[in-house]
Scaffold this motif. Structure first.
Motif, PDB file in Angstrom:
ATOM      1  N   ILE A  72       5.389  -6.473 -39.978  1.00 15.40           N
ATOM      2  CA  ILE A  72       6.605  -5.669 -39.769  1.00 15.40           C
ATOM      3  C   ILE A  72       7.781  -6.623 -39.620  1.00 15.40           C
ATOM      4  O   ILE A  72       7.888  -7.356 -38.631  1.00 15.40           O
ATOM      5  CB  ILE A  72       6.473  -4.761 -38.539  1.00 15.40           C
ATOM      6  CG1 ILE A  72       5.331  -3.744 -38.742  1.00 15.40           C
ATOM      7  CG2 ILE A  72       7.787  -4.030 -38.268  1.00 15.40           C
ATOM      8  CD1 ILE A  72       5.105  -2.827 -37.551  1.00 15.40           C
ATOM      9  N   ASP A 125       3.937  -5.402 -47.066  1.00 10.53           N
ATOM     10  CA  ASP A 125       2.506  -5.145 -47.228  1.00 10.53           C
ATOM     11  C   ASP A 125       1.955  -6.147 -48.237  1.00 10.53           C
ATOM     12  O   ASP A 125       2.017  -5.933 -49.456  1.00 10.53           O
ATOM     13  CB  ASP A 125       2.286  -3.708 -47.709  1.00 10.53           C
ATOM     14  CG  ASP A 125       0.825  -3.309 -47.720  1.00 10.53           C
ATOM     15  OD1 ASP A 125      -0.031  -4.210 -47.655  1.00 10.53           O
ATOM     16  OD2 ASP A 125       0.535  -2.095 -47.789  1.00 10.53           O
ATOM     17  N   ILE A 170      -1.775  -0.818 -40.510  1.00  8.39           N
ATOM     18  CA  ILE A 170      -0.582  -1.646 -40.597  1.00  8.39           C
ATOM     19  C   ILE A 170      -0.807  -2.916 -39.790  1.00  8.39           C
ATOM     20  O   ILE A 170      -1.245  -2.863 -38.634  1.00  8.39           O
ATOM     21  CB  ILE A 170       0.660  -0.894 -40.065  1.00  8.39           C
ATOM     22  CG1 ILE A 170       1.028   0.247 -41.016  1.00  8.39           C
ATOM     23  CG2 ILE A 170       1.839  -1.837 -39.891  1.00  8.39           C
ATOM     24  CD1 ILE A 170       2.201   1.074 -40.545  1.00  8.39           C
ATOM     25  N   TYR A 191       8.648  -3.233 -43.876  1.00  4.46           N
ATOM     26  CA  TYR A 191       7.263  -3.694 -43.775  1.00  4.46           C
ATOM     27  C   TYR A 191       6.861  -4.398 -45.061  1.00  4.46           C
ATOM     28  O   TYR A 191       6.997  -3.846 -46.158  1.00  4.46           O
ATOM     29  CB  TYR A 191       6.335  -2.496 -43.519  1.00  4.46           C
ATOM     30  CG  TYR A 191       4.877  -2.843 -43.407  1.00  4.46           C
ATOM     31  CD1 TYR A 191       4.414  -3.650 -42.379  1.00  4.46           C
ATOM     32  CD2 TYR A 191       3.950  -2.358 -44.328  1.00  4.46           C
ATOM     33  CE1 TYR A 191       3.064  -3.968 -42.266  1.00  4.46           C
ATOM     34  CE2 TYR A 191       2.601  -2.663 -44.216  1.00  4.46           C
ATOM     35  CZ  TYR A 191       2.163  -3.471 -43.183  1.00  4.46           C
ATOM     36  OH  TYR A 191       0.836  -3.784 -43.077  1.00  4.46           O
TER      37      TYR A 191
END
Length: 447
Positions: free
Chosen positions: A78, A99, A73, A97
């Motif tokens: 975030i 991505d 991550i 989050y």
């Protein structure tokens, strides 16, 4: 005397048969006839499990539960991290989050915290048949939590999706208690996609890991193209028809409860179960990770089977010492990653397996399975089930919350001048209660 002896023999044979069937029923039996999942469809699962596991961490810089490969991550991606103190008991902690590597916006929700009173209150906020929604029944407390989360975060999610070119997938994921909240969030969003920037139904996904039984059978089948449940072998929660509040009232004597459920369900016919519209089920399409087999010791390389079951939908408790350990998100992430690596090895030809189904063919198969499941539900006379050709178009589908004010969270913000959407009021506008007590669609979805 002979009559009493005969009755005793009948009882003994019956009890022996019941004990044999229960003791020989293993978790792999629930999906023994299902086809294997493909690499493309299962690929997101380990990654999403890792994001959910990250919610449990107090400090991602010093992780305590990190997978062997790490969380992978990017901390700068975030968007928001919300704790118990900020949710005020309305929902479990969660993170948002973005991505960018996989083009996904993930809202991940943690599971039950055994030392948090608010989590128990959320589970206990339900009675059988208390909450009707979209022509079926759902868990009242979990729906309230889902609505509260949408009231808090829908503007953030909408902004992220628009800023990233309207092409990212919107994923709602949760474990255990959070799985029910995530599944119901996905269901509500699918019916009000215009409130999140007009996101297509195909880009909305719900992942329920170790899922709670949170919706009636007709809804579980109807939204199986959107919501996916991930179950590890013998996990007790998706198999337990006992209401969630009764499970966790008896958490200190869980073996006693499971034995009682086994005994009770022995005398309830499958037909009676299917006819009860209030009975709740684990949501959506099932992905069953199998790693143990009957009369064979130890764990084996995990395999993943998938289907949209209608009858026989994880209805039998497994008497196993792994019923609680298989519920842990740490084990689920670990075995899902092993299964994914095994699929990759198979696709690369290092392991001799049947040919991998081509992506286009698999997508067509998934669509056909959804249609077949809807038709199967109609053929079994499942209450409120709708055939594929009768199902409303995704753009016109409507969710329902009962107009009863007691069913609405009083703490949610009202519609204000800042243009934010109030999901309670939006859903409430869609239906009105007739004099006979039924809910009638009013068609005001775009108000």
């Amino acid at each position: 005397m002979s009559v009493s002896c005969g009755a005793e023999c009948v009882c003994l044979v019956g009890c022996t048969r019941w004990a044999w069937k229960r003791c020989t029923h293993v978790g792999s039996d629930d999906s023994v006839d299902w086809p294997y999942a493909t690499l493309d469809e299962f690929e997101p699962v380990p990654r999403i499990c890792a994001v959910i596991l990250a919610v449990y961490e107090l400090d991602l810089e010093k992780p305590q539960f990190a997978p062997s490969s790490g969380y992978c991550i990017n901390p700068s991606w975030i968007v928001k991290r919300v704790t118990y103190e900020e949710t005020l008991g309305h929902a479990p902690p969660y993170i948002i989050y973005a991505d960018h590597d996989h083009r996904e916006i993930i809202l991940a929700i943690r599971g039950l915290n055994l030392v948090r009173e608010n989590d128990y209150k959320l589970l206990l906020d339900n009675k059988l048949g208390m909450q009707m929604f979209d022509g079926g029944y759902v868990h009242h407390g979990l729906l309230k939590s889902a609505i509260w989360l949408l009231n808090q975060e829908s503007e953030t999610l909408r902004r992220l999706w628009i800023e990233n070119g309207r092409s990212y997938r919107m994923i709602f994921a949760g474990h255990s208690l959070g799985s029910g909240v995530a599944a119901l969030m996905a269901e509500v969003v699918v019916n009000h996609r215009d409130k999140l920037g007009g996101i297509p139904r195909s880009l909305v996904r719900g992942y329920a890991v170790a899922p709670a039984r949170c919706m009636s059978l007709n809804l579980a089948v109807k939204y199986s193209d959107v919501i996916h449940s991930v179950i590890l072998q013998d996990d007790f929660l998706p198999r337990t028809p006992t209401p969630l509040e009764d499970i966790f009232k008896s958490i200190l004597c869980l073996p006693c409860l499971l034995f009682w459920v086994c005994l009770r369900d022995t005398f309830i016919s499958e037909d009676r179960k299917l006819r009860d519209p209030r009975r709740l089920y684990a949501p959506g399409r099932m992905y069953h990770i199998v790693e143990r087999k009957f009369c064979r010791c130890g764990r084996f390389p995990p395999e993943v089977r998938t289907a949209i079951p209608v009858d026989g939908r994880f209805e039998h408790i497994v008497l196993s010492c792994n019923v609680t350990s298989d519920h842990a998100i740490i084990w689920i992430e670990k075995e899902a990653e092993k299964a994914l690596q095994r699929m990759k090895e198979s696709s690369s030809g290092t392991v001799t397996t049947p040919p991998i189904v081509q992506r286009l063919e698999r997508l067509q198969t998934i669509e056909k399975e959804h249609k077949d499941a809807l038709e199967r539900a109609v053929s079994l006379n499942i209450p409120h089930a709708v055939a594929a050709e009768e199902e409303p178009h995704a753009d016109s589908q409507a969710s329902t919350l009962p107009p009863d004010e007691a069913a609405q969270p009083s703490e949610t913000p009202s519609e204000s001048g800042d243009g934010s959407t109030n999901w309670n009021k939006l859903a409430k506008k869609l239906f009105e209660k007739t004099e006979s007590g039924h809910l009638k669609f009013t068609g005001n979805q775009n108000e």
